[in-house]
Structures are given as C-alpha cells and as structure tokens.
Design an enzyme around this catalytic site. Sequence first.
Site, mmCIF file in Angstrom:
data_model
loop_
_atom_site.group_PDB
_atom_site.id
_atom_site.type_symbol
_atom_site.label_atom_id
_atom_site.label_comp_id
_atom_site.label_asym_id
_atom_site.label_seq_id
_atom_site.Cartn_x
_atom_site.Cartn_y
_atom_site.Cartn_z
ATOM 1 N N GLY A 1 20.020 69.125 21.673
ATOM 2 C CA GLY A 1 21.109 69.181 20.720
ATOM 3 C C GLY A 1 21.699 67.841 20.350
ATOM 4 N N HIS A 2 23.001 67.848 20.027
ATOM 5 C CA HIS A 2 23.708 66.698 19.485
ATOM 6 C C HIS A 2 23.746 65.522 20.456
ATOM 7 C CE1 HIS A 2 26.505 64.747 16.747
ATOM 8 N NE2 HIS A 2 27.405 64.609 17.703
ATOM 9 N N PHE A 3 23.992 65.808 21.727
ATOM 10 C CA PHE A 3 24.059 64.756 22.750
ATOM 11 C C PHE A 3 22.743 64.725 23.522
ATOM 12 C CE2 PHE A 3 28.678 65.347 22.099
ATOM 13 C CZ PHE A 3 29.009 64.030 21.804
#
Length: 287
Positions: A263-265
Amino acid sequence: MTVHHRTVEVEGHEIFYREAGPVDAPVLLLLHGFPTSSHMFRDLIPKLADKYHVIAPDHLGFGYSAMPPADAFGYSFARLAEITTAFTEKLGLTAYGLYVQDYGAPIGWRMALAHPERITAIVTQNGNAYEDGIVEAMWADIVAYDADPTPENAGAVGRMHSEAMVKWQYQHGVPDQTLLSPDAWQHDLSLLSRPGADQVQVDLARTYLTNFALYPKFQEYFRTSQVPLLAVWGENDEIFPPAGAKAFRRDLPDAEVHLLPTGHFALETHAAEIATLIDGFLTRTLG
C-alpha cells in the site's frame, strides 16, 4: 550501522534529522510524507548507509522538529520547501539525491525547481507529479474547505488526522497485515495529538492544492533535466495509484518503474526490496 539523531536550527526553528553513512559518500536526502516523519525510514536507513550518506529530516510541524503555532507560521508546501532547502545549506549539502514520498514529493519537486543543479537523482515512492495519479474524491474535503473555510469544513479536513484514517493509510492495500507494526501509526498519532497540531495540519492540507497548479512546471523540470528517476510504488495505494508512477515515463523515458504488492507506506512491508532497488539504481546512475 550507526544512525545518529541530531538537531539543527534553521531560520530560528529546530529541525530534527537522522543521519548515517560515510560523510564522503553520495548523499541521499529522504523526505517523508503525511502523517509520519523520518521515523518512516527507520528500516531503510541502515540498509543504505554502508554506501550512501543518508539524511532524513522531520519537516517543520512533524515528528521531533519544532511545531510553531499555525497563527505564528504560515504553513505551506512552498515554505516547507524553503525550510528544507535552508536545512541542506546549513548542513553544507551541495549535491544530493532525493527520496520523496507523499507530502515529501511536492516539497522535493519545489527544491528541484529552485536548484536543479543540486539534484543528482530521484527516488519517488508513492509521491505524485501527474494528474494521472490523482483521485479527485480523496481531495474533495480540502477543495470544499479551500472554497469555504468554515469550522464545519475544517472539521471534515481534520478527519484525515483521526486514528481510523491514519491506520487506514497504513493498512489499506497490504495483503498480509501481520507484517505491519502498530508502532508506526501509534508514533504518528502521538505527535498528531499535540496541542495545536490539528490546525497546523489543516492549514498545510489546504495548501496542497497549490501543488496541482505546479504540475506542468514539475513536468517541465523532468523533461529539461532528464534527471535519473526511480519510481518504486505500492501498487495497491488508493491515495496515489500506480498510474502516477507510470506517468513519469512520459517526460523521463528512461525512468525505472517498479510496482510492489503493498500500500501507501511501502517501506513498512518492503524495505529490503526497496533498498535493493535503490542501490542498483544509484549504482547505475551515480557510478
């Protein structure tokens, strides 16, 4: 590998940063996103510091850096870019690669526009510069608040700082959530809970819209400089989807693009893989 935790005064504000690696090695400046800090690079720094001089500051208003009140400092991406540029000058950095993520991207792009001669290479990890990677619904509350800055609209923007939304940024798109340490979002939440932090973040979020207007200038910088660029992306990110990573090839045909199943991180689950990609990329581009 030893990681040092330091502070330096920049324009009257204390800036915290993490530093590791040989001082005569190529410099890599790590610029974090929202809602985190240089803490997001805790696993990456030791994996790169044998060959690179790695420096990761906390942006003003984030992490362990100073957080002047919103009514005493005009928080904006332009000002954070100026502060970060002044930070690099205070440390005597004249040439450096950039690693940018989320909020760190428009800060880094502004720094590159101001001093393109200083940027040796770019690693962007879920850090956008193209409309291709923009999901309009994600910015609806900020657009509404910018048009009508009422307390109600400010409250809607403030929900992005809630525990549920901070955890969502870490957890969404991660197939195996047992790989995620709760320490990451709890660290962020503890700092977001400081008195005055909410208004700081609301004010800064409102200025994110100024970044979209600069996209053509950022893209012109890519075209004219042909700066070496590696896009390493969590492909399940709904904030900045993978179309944003692929778009860099429009202006930088030699850009290297890698999509990872997270995901995003992405560093929370794929720090080792990202470190290997960065090392290979910098070895090829910096010699």
